[in-house]
Design an enzyme around this catalytic site. Structure first.
Site, PDB file in Angstrom:
ATOM      1  N   TYR A  63       0.820  -1.207   0.000  1.00  0.00           N
ATOM      2  CA  TYR A  63       0.000   0.000   0.000  1.00  0.00           C
ATOM      3  C   TYR A  63       0.858   1.262   0.000  1.00  0.00           C
ATOM      4  O   TYR A  63       0.333   2.369  -0.177  1.00  0.00           O
ATOM      5  CB  TYR A  63      -0.928   0.030   1.217  1.00  0.00           C
ATOM      6  CG  TYR A  63      -1.873  -1.138   1.343  1.00  0.00           C
ATOM      7  CD1 TYR A  63      -2.112  -2.009   0.276  1.00  0.00           C
ATOM      8  CD2 TYR A  63      -2.526  -1.384   2.546  1.00  0.00           C
ATOM      9  CE1 TYR A  63      -2.971  -3.079   0.415  1.00  0.00           C
ATOM     10  CE2 TYR A  63      -3.397  -2.458   2.687  1.00  0.00           C
ATOM     11  CZ  TYR A  63      -3.614  -3.309   1.619  1.00  0.00           C
ATOM     12  OH  TYR A  63      -4.469  -4.371   1.758  1.00  0.00           O
ATOM     13  N   ILE A 247     -12.678  -5.456   7.396  1.00  0.00           N
ATOM     14  CA  ILE A 247     -11.767  -4.309   7.447  1.00  0.00           C
ATOM     15  C   ILE A 247     -12.255  -3.218   6.493  1.00  0.00           C
ATOM     16  O   ILE A 247     -11.575  -2.865   5.522  1.00  0.00           O
ATOM     17  CB  ILE A 247     -10.318  -4.720   7.131  1.00  0.00           C
ATOM     18  CG1 ILE A 247     -10.251  -5.634   5.891  1.00  0.00           C
ATOM     19  CG2 ILE A 247      -9.685  -5.417   8.330  1.00  0.00           C
ATOM     20  CD1 ILE A 247      -8.842  -5.887   5.399  1.00  0.00           C
ATOM     21  N   LYS A 249     -12.864   0.234   4.744  1.00  0.00           N
ATOM     22  CA  LYS A 249     -12.027   1.429   4.629  1.00  0.00           C
ATOM     23  C   LYS A 249     -12.915   2.662   4.549  1.00  0.00           C
ATOM     24  O   LYS A 249     -13.883   2.684   3.785  1.00  0.00           O
ATOM     25  CB  LYS A 249     -11.160   1.343   3.379  1.00  0.00           C
ATOM     26  CG  LYS A 249     -10.463   2.648   3.006  1.00  0.00           C
ATOM     27  CD  LYS A 249     -10.039   2.640   1.551  1.00  0.00           C
ATOM     28  CE  LYS A 249      -9.729   4.038   1.070  1.00  0.00           C
ATOM     29  NZ  LYS A 249      -9.430   4.071  -0.376  1.00  0.00           N
ATOM     30  N   ARG A 255     -18.043   8.216   8.911  1.00  0.00           N
ATOM     31  CA  ARG A 255     -18.273   6.878   8.353  1.00  0.00           C
ATOM     32  C   ARG A 255     -17.510   5.818   9.144  1.00  0.00           C
ATOM     33  O   ARG A 255     -17.990   4.690   9.301  1.00  0.00           O
ATOM     34  CB  ARG A 255     -17.842   6.840   6.885  1.00  0.00           C
ATOM     35  CG  ARG A 255     -18.649   7.764   5.998  1.00  0.00           C
ATOM     36  CD  ARG A 255     -19.407   7.009   4.922  1.00  0.00           C
ATOM     37  NE  ARG A 255     -20.101   7.937   4.056  1.00  0.00           N
ATOM     38  CZ  ARG A 255     -19.605   8.394   2.906  1.00  0.00           C
ATOM     39  NH1 ARG A 255     -18.407   8.020   2.514  1.00  0.00           N
ATOM     40  NH2 ARG A 255     -20.317   9.222   2.163  1.00  0.00           N
TER      41      ARG A 255
END
Length: 294
Positions: A63, A247, A249, A255
């Site tokens: 990432y 998980i 995002k 949110r």
């Protein structure tokens, strides 16, 4: 086998249950994914998630934002001491660095970027069956665990034949298999194989990058309206009820909080079955047989 103690779950902040893994370690069932966030941008995202009550961060070398995650952990105190012990931190090896020697070099670099002494889980990111090195890489992973620098070993995107091959070469099943999993791509054969062998299933893209919010000709929206929650919360609740680790995002603090707020309602059996029925033939991401995340 994975389990949730539904009667009196030991919880992380925000009432997130833990999943017990086949190695005895326990992982918060909801974490924050940080894919496609740049190195500077990930810092406030991780900081806001920790403030909201997340105690599980899922990252990866691929990432290209481990340094940013490390800066956020250092700034908030979650890189050491008691706060570090309260956090589950996952990272993954780049596929281009698979192999015994290269994995050892990579892991040292990654710990430095993250500014921690250990990670809770280290994972093979893709099986790369066209250039299989998982068995020799696992030898390094096993050493990291023996050194106390990793608690749990996992894999991502492994199909049953890859799990079988890894077990044949190492004598071990991973604790977790992180796979693309959402209502329109349920991978039931992979999930069944994992459950049969005591491997916890962790879903990335749990809402198909948002595409599944509109799945089923309004099915998700109707269920959300019935409970006074968002479509995202309906899908994430479905995962929770399936015992899946998720998980999701989000770079937005509001949110992030919504994605933790899944325990004030439950799907009816008919609602859960309606989401089960959305399964389809098309993935949102990549094919594990051909893809590499170099």
């Amino acid at each position: 086998m994975t389990n949730i103690n539904a009667s009196a779950p030991e919880t992380a902040p925000a009432n997130v249950p833990y999943i017990t893994l086949n190695d005895g370690n326990r992982i918060p069932q909801i974490g924050l994914g940080v894919l496609r966030i740049d190195d500077d941008g990930v810092v406030p995202v991780v900081e806001s998630a920790l403030a909201a009550g997340y105690r599980h961060i899922d990252g990866a070398a691929g990432y290209n934002n481990e340094a940013g995650v490390g800066r956020a952990l250092a700034a908030t105190g979650y890189n050491a001491g008691e706060q570090r012990k309260s956090l589950w931190l996952t990272t993954k090896l780049k596929d281009s660095e698979q192999g015994y020697d290269s994995a050892r070099r990579a892991f040292d670099r990654q710990l430095g970027l993250l500014q921690v002494d250990y990670v809770d889980m280290y994972m093979l990111h893709w099986p790369t069956p066209f250039n299989w090195r998982s068995g020799e890489t696992w030898k390094a992973f096993d050493e990291f665990r023996a050194e106390g620098r990793v608690k749990t070993l996992g894999v991502c995107n492994f199909l049953p034949e890859h799990l079988e091959r890894l077990h044949k070469e190492t004598g071990e099943w991973p604790a977790i298999n992180q796979i693309e999993l959402h209502p329109t791509w349920q991978q039931r054969d992979v999930v069944a194989y994992c459950k049969e062998h005591g491997i916890a299933v962790e879903a990335y893209s749990p809402m198909a990058r948002g595409a599944d919010l509109n799945a089923g000709d309004g099915t998700i929206a109707r269920i959300a309206a019935a409970h006074g929650v968002t479509e995202a919360q309906v899908i994430l609740r479905w995962h929770i009820e399936n015992g899946t680790i998720i998980i999701p995002k989000s770079v937005h603090a509001d949110r992030q909080k919504q994605n933790l707020d899944l325990f004030g309602f439950a799907l009816t059996p008919d609602e859960h079955a309606a989401i089960d029925a959305l399964d389809g033939p098309t993935r949102a991401g990549h094919d594990p047989l051909t893809f590499t995340y170099a």
